[in-house]
Design an enzyme around this catalytic site. Structure first.
Site, PDB file in Angstrom:
ATOM      1  N   CYS A 109      19.983 -38.240  43.689  1.00 32.72           N
ATOM      2  CA  CYS A 109      19.150 -37.396  44.600  1.00 32.72           C
ATOM      3  C   CYS A 109      20.160 -36.865  45.729  1.00 32.72           C
ATOM      4  O   CYS A 109      19.717 -35.976  46.316  1.00 32.72           O
ATOM      5  CB  CYS A 109      18.033 -38.037  45.281  1.00 32.72           C
ATOM      6  SG  CYS A 109      17.051 -39.091  44.176  1.00 32.72           S
ATOM      7  N   HIS A 140      14.705 -37.011  53.749  1.00 33.71           N
ATOM      8  CA  HIS A 140      14.713 -37.194  52.272  1.00 33.71           C
ATOM      9  C   HIS A 140      13.230 -37.605  51.824  1.00 33.71           C
ATOM     10  O   HIS A 140      12.537 -36.968  50.687  1.00 33.71           O
ATOM     11  CB  HIS A 140      15.333 -38.394  51.875  1.00 33.71           C
ATOM     12  CG  HIS A 140      15.607 -38.574  50.493  1.00 33.71           C
ATOM     13  ND1 HIS A 140      16.274 -37.703  49.650  1.00 33.71           N
ATOM     14  CD2 HIS A 140      15.495 -39.718  49.459  1.00 33.71           C
ATOM     15  CE1 HIS A 140      16.141 -37.953  48.328  1.00 33.71           C
ATOM     16  NE2 HIS A 140      15.891 -39.279  48.266  1.00 33.71           N
ATOM     17  N   HIS A 158       9.831 -33.855  44.415  1.00 33.64           N
ATOM     18  CA  HIS A 158      11.388 -34.415  44.439  1.00 33.64           C
ATOM     19  C   HIS A 158      12.163 -33.809  43.444  1.00 33.64           C
ATOM     20  O   HIS A 158      12.052 -33.902  42.207  1.00 33.64           O
ATOM     21  CB  HIS A 158      11.275 -35.958  44.283  1.00 33.64           C
ATOM     22  CG  HIS A 158      12.624 -36.450  44.505  1.00 33.64           C
ATOM     23  ND1 HIS A 158      13.868 -35.963  44.747  1.00 33.64           N
ATOM     24  CD2 HIS A 158      12.901 -37.596  44.943  1.00 33.64           C
ATOM     25  CE1 HIS A 158      14.904 -36.524  44.945  1.00 33.64           C
ATOM     26  NE2 HIS A 158      14.399 -38.036  45.001  1.00 33.64           N
TER      27      HIS A 158
END
Length: 394
Positions: free
Chosen positions: A163, A288, A322
């Site tokens: 990520c 995040h 995401h």
């Protein structure tokens, strides 16, 4: 003060495409409107569940004939995101030479979906389809494709740190320029949906059956999305400057964050030091914000300990899903958009705060105004890999 803060590295051209829209204008408009349509589509998992996904709402065009050997859905999205940069890329080639223009693209999926389709054909027919090339699945494929598509001969490589990949691509681009290796770098992240990723996160029991709910007491996991954001990073002055970055790797656990956020704090402090500013100079923080129990708990603690409870923060993943290897670059794009508007992207959730989390200010109202000088985006990945970017108005 660092050389980056004194000499300046700029994002001289920018692009973004994801569940919010096909280009920078659409994405920006829908982001600040709190548009939820990017997570309305659903996909069926192998366990029989239907879950929301942040899927592109437009069809990706086929690659030009001269590039058809690079065919994959991921490279189609790379090519789509590359087009708004081409004028700047061509100017950089003319000014600096092709060998002084580099490429760094972060991804976690590359062309895995192409391999999934090929394996389905093999299962049905006993052989792989004509033209299938396993190189499309390699994690450096997107960067090699950009170099070929743009006709540049500088260093090119991929970053795949889950990520944080897209964020680290920007930091790496700045380092190539600071080191005098490149004068311009095409950098960012691109990831497309594939069955392996969706079902892999399902096996980890991390996927929410409904829209993700970051920092809520009712949060139950992530939604997976796809998208891309690319930047032309140069010393040519532009509206948005990459003021600082910080990276760390705490190696706490393969998939769980360090509860104390030691590595996350280190990345944030490194970015602040590089930018030559204090925590109080940041006016907005893109979190995040995955909506998992552990990540949100860690991040709320880190954010509160450094910035207190007044800094405007939001997670944008309830609008896009995401985007994994492309999350850091897309959310850097969101920060650039926020700087241009002097407005915080809204935090979409159910409004039910988790009393177990330290208090942070979630900007959950549309149109919240913020100062347009310094803003930050943070990304935290599997394996304890952490990245923080600070962007500024030039």
């Amino acid at each position: 003060m660092s050389a980056l803060a004194t000499r300046g590295v700029y994002l001289s051209a920018m692009s973004a495409a994801n569940g919010l829209g096909r280009d920078w204008t659409d994405v920006s408009a829908n982001l600040f409107a709190g548009d939820k349509r990017g997570l309305m589509q659903r996909q069926l998992l192998q366990d029989g569940r239907s879950v929301p996904v942040g899927q592109l709402s437009f069809d990706l065009e086929a690659l030009p004939p001269a590039l058809e050997l690079w065919e994959s859905r991921n490279n189609r999205l790379v090519y789509h995101c590359l087009q708004p940069l081409m004028q700047g890329v061509n100017a950089a080639k003319e000014k600096f030479g092709t060998q002084r223009v580099g490429v760094i693209v972060g991804t976690s999926t590359s062309g895995i979906s192409q391999s999934e389709m090929a394996l389905s054909v093999r299962k049905a027919t006993g052989k792989m389809p004509d033209g299938f090339d396993i190189a499309r699945q390699e994690l450096g494929d997107a960067s090699a494709f950009v170099a070929a598509a743009c006709g540049v001969n500088g260093p090119f490589f991929g970053i795949s740190t889950a990520c944080t990949s897209g964020a680290k691509a920007l930091a790496s681009a700045a380092r190539l320029i600071e080191a005098g290796i490149c004068d311009a770098v095409i950098a960012g992240g691109v990831d497309t949906l594939c069955g392996l990723t969706l079902n892999g996160f399902s096996v980890l029991d991390s996927i929410s059956p409904e829209r993700c709910n970051p920092f809520s007491v009712n949060r139950s996991g992530i939604n997976i999305g796809e998208g891309g954001a690319l930047f032309l990073v140069t010393r040519e002055e532009a509206e948005i400057r990459l003021a600082g970055y910080g990276e760390s790797a705490d190696g706490h656990h393969l998939s769980a964050p360090d509860p104390e956020g030691t590595g996350a704090k280190a990345a944030i402090h490194a970015a602040l030091a590089m930018a030559g500013i204090n925590a109080g100079d940041i006016s907005y923080l893109n979190l995040h914000g995955t909506a998992t129990r552990l990540n949100d708990a860690m991040e709320a603690g880190v954010t509160h300990s450094i910035f207190g409870s007044d800094l405007a923060c939001s997670s944008t993943k309830a609008m896009t899903g995401h985007m994994l290897g492309a999350a850091g670059s897309n959310e850097a794009a969101f920060v650039a958009m926020a700087l241009m508007r002097g407005e915080a992207p809204p935090h979409i959730w159910d409004g039910e705060a988790d009393p177990a989390l330290p208090c942070i200010h979630l900007a959950d109202q549309l149109g919240e105004r913020v100062a347009d000088r310094y803003m930050m985006s943070c990304s935290y990945a599997f394996g304890g890999n952490n990245a923080a970017l600070i962007l500024a108005r030039a």
